[in-house]
Design a protein around this motif. Structure first.
Motif, short mmCIF file in Angstrom:
data_model
loop_
_atom_site.label_atom_id
_atom_site.label_comp_id
_atom_site.label_asym_id
_atom_site.label_seq_id
_atom_site.Cartn_x
_atom_site.Cartn_y
_atom_site.Cartn_z
N ALA A 67 0.83 -1.21 0.00
CA ALA A 67 0.00 0.00 0.00
C ALA A 67 0.87 1.26 0.00
CB ALA A 67 -0.93 -0.01 1.21
N ALA A 68 1.95 1.25 0.77
CA ALA A 68 2.84 2.41 0.85
C ALA A 68 3.56 2.66 -0.47
CB ALA A 68 3.86 2.23 1.97
N GLU A 69 3.82 1.62 -1.23
CA GLU A 69 4.50 1.76 -2.52
C GLU A 69 3.56 2.28 -3.60
OE1 GLU A 69 6.05 -2.12 -3.28
OE2 GLU A 69 7.70 -1.88 -1.87
N ARG A 70 2.28 2.35 -3.30
CA ARG A 70 1.26 2.81 -4.26
C ARG A 70 1.32 2.01 -5.56
NH1 ARG A 70 -0.87 5.80 -0.70
NH2 ARG A 70 -0.33 7.96 -0.31
N VAL A 71 1.42 0.70 -5.41
CA VAL A 71 1.44 -0.19 -6.57
C VAL A 71 0.07 -0.15 -7.25
CG1 VAL A 71 1.64 -2.62 -7.27
CG2 VAL A 71 3.16 -1.69 -5.51
N PHE A 72 -0.99 0.00 -6.46
CA PHE A 72 -2.34 0.03 -6.98
C PHE A 72 -2.89 1.45 -6.86
CE2 PHE A 72 -1.70 -4.25 -5.19
CZ PHE A 72 -1.79 -4.99 -6.35
N SER A 73 -4.15 1.62 -7.21
CA SER A 73 -4.77 2.94 -7.12
C SER A 73 -4.85 3.39 -5.66
CB SER A 73 -6.19 2.89 -7.72
OG SER A 73 -7.00 2.04 -6.91
N LYS A 74 -5.12 4.70 -5.46
CA LYS A 74 -5.19 5.24 -4.10
C LYS A 74 -6.26 4.53 -3.27
CE LYS A 74 -3.54 9.95 -4.02
NZ LYS A 74 -3.91 11.36 -3.83
N SER A 75 -7.41 4.32 -3.86
CA SER A 75 -8.51 3.71 -3.09
C SER A 75 -8.16 2.28 -2.68
CB SER A 75 -9.81 3.73 -3.88
OG SER A 75 -9.68 2.98 -5.07
N LEU A 76 -7.54 1.53 -3.57
CA LEU A 76 -7.14 0.17 -3.23
C LEU A 76 -6.01 0.16 -2.21
CD1 LEU A 76 -7.45 -2.83 -3.55
CD2 LEU A 76 -6.07 -2.73 -5.63
N SER A 77 -5.09 1.11 -2.33
CA SER A 77 -4.00 1.21 -1.35
C SER A 77 -4.54 1.53 0.04
CB SER A 77 -2.99 2.29 -1.77
OG SER A 77 -2.32 1.87 -2.94
N ARG A 78 -5.55 2.43 0.11
CA ARG A 78 -6.17 2.73 1.40
C ARG A 78 -6.88 1.50 1.96
NH1 ARG A 78 -7.61 7.85 -1.05
NH2 ARG A 78 -9.61 6.93 -1.55
N ARG A 115 -7.09 -2.97 5.91
CA ARG A 115 -7.11 -4.42 6.18
C ARG A 115 -5.85 -4.85 6.94
NH1 ARG A 115 -11.40 -3.17 4.79
NH2 ARG A 115 -12.86 -4.30 3.52
N ALA A 116 -4.74 -4.23 6.62
CA ALA A 116 -3.50 -4.55 7.33
C ALA A 116 -3.62 -4.18 8.81
CB ALA A 116 -2.32 -3.82 6.69
N ARG A 117 -4.23 -3.05 9.10
CA ARG A 117 -4.43 -2.65 10.50
C ARG A 117 -5.40 -3.62 11.20
NH1 ARG A 117 -4.79 3.67 9.02
NH2 ARG A 117 -2.56 4.00 8.82
N THR A 118 -6.42 -4.06 10.47
CA THR A 118 -7.35 -5.05 11.04
C THR A 118 -6.62 -6.34 11.36
OG1 THR A 118 -9.17 -4.08 9.76
CG2 THR A 118 -9.50 -6.31 10.62
N LEU A 119 -5.75 -6.75 10.46
CA LEU A 119 -4.96 -7.98 10.70
C LEU A 119 -4.03 -7.80 11.90
CD1 LEU A 119 -4.08 -9.13 7.08
CD2 LEU A 119 -5.58 -10.28 8.72
N GLN A 120 -3.44 -6.60 12.05
CA GLN A 120 -2.57 -6.36 13.21
C GLN A 120 -3.36 -6.46 14.51
OE1 GLN A 120 0.53 -6.24 13.65
NE2 GLN A 120 1.41 -5.78 11.68
N ARG A 121 -4.59 -5.95 14.51
CA ARG A 121 -5.43 -6.09 15.71
C ARG A 121 -5.74 -7.56 15.99
NH1 ARG A 121 -7.69 -1.33 13.65
NH2 ARG A 121 -9.37 -2.45 12.61
N ALA A 122 -5.99 -8.33 14.94
CA ALA A 122 -6.24 -9.76 15.12
C ALA A 122 -5.01 -10.45 15.70
CB ALA A 122 -6.64 -10.41 13.80
N ALA A 123 -3.83 -10.05 15.23
CA ALA A 123 -2.58 -10.63 15.76
C ALA A 123 -2.40 -10.26 17.23
CB ALA A 123 -1.39 -10.14 14.94
N ASN A 124 -2.78 -9.04 17.61
CA ASN A 124 -2.71 -8.65 19.02
C ASN A 124 -3.67 -9.46 19.87
OD1 ASN A 124 -0.73 -6.76 18.54
ND2 ASN A 124 -2.17 -5.06 18.33
#
Length: 140
Positions: free
Chosen positions: A89-100, A105-114
């Motif tokens: 997402a940080a590399e902006r490989v995809f469009s802005k909306s998809l990167s957001r 989802r990455a933050r959601t996964l981090q919460r699940a890992a916690n």
């Protein structure tokens, strides 16, 4: 490993990543399992010198050790995947909306890992239920 790639008139750096998740992470070798079981049996025999081993306690320790290992492996895989998603997402490989969306989802996964980390601590502190333990004169 980064390779420059020519896209249109702009030079873009393409990053090739190799996943750190290997089959060994999810499927420990038999020697690892045997070592854990031998350590648990040795610990139980030392605490009950002169008595018959408490097999309920031994199996509980084996199950707890196995569950803790599975939770650690799952947490590690989720954290690595979340990190990978954030990097893409940080590399902006995809469009802005998809990167957001990837970042969310990455933050959601981090919460699940916690949450898994919290569950892992609970499993590590768990004790065998008293109803499962046999009274000293009632072992068969």
């Amino acid at each position: 490993m980064a390779r420059p790639v020519l896209l249109g008139s702009a030079m873009v750096k393409k990053t090739v990543r190799q996943s750190a998740i290997t089959p060994e992470v999810f499927f420990p070798s038999l020697s690892d399992i045997e070592r854990d079981v031998a350590e648990i049996l040795r610990k139980n025999q030392g605490s009950q010198a002169g008595k018959r081993p408490d097999f309920a306690l031994t199996w509980f320790e084996i199950d707890r050790s196995s569950m803790a290992g599975q939770l650690r492996n799952l947490r590690r895989a989720i954290e690595e995947s979340a990190t990978e998603m954030e990097m893409v997402a940080a590399e902006r490989v995809f469009s802005k909306s998809l990167s957001r969306a990837l970042t969310r989802r990455a933050r959601t996964l981090q919460r699940a890992a916690n949450d898994l980390n919290h569950l892992l601590r609970l499993v590590a502190r768990a004790q065998i239920p008293k109803a499962t333990r046999l009274k000293p004169g009632r072992q068969s």
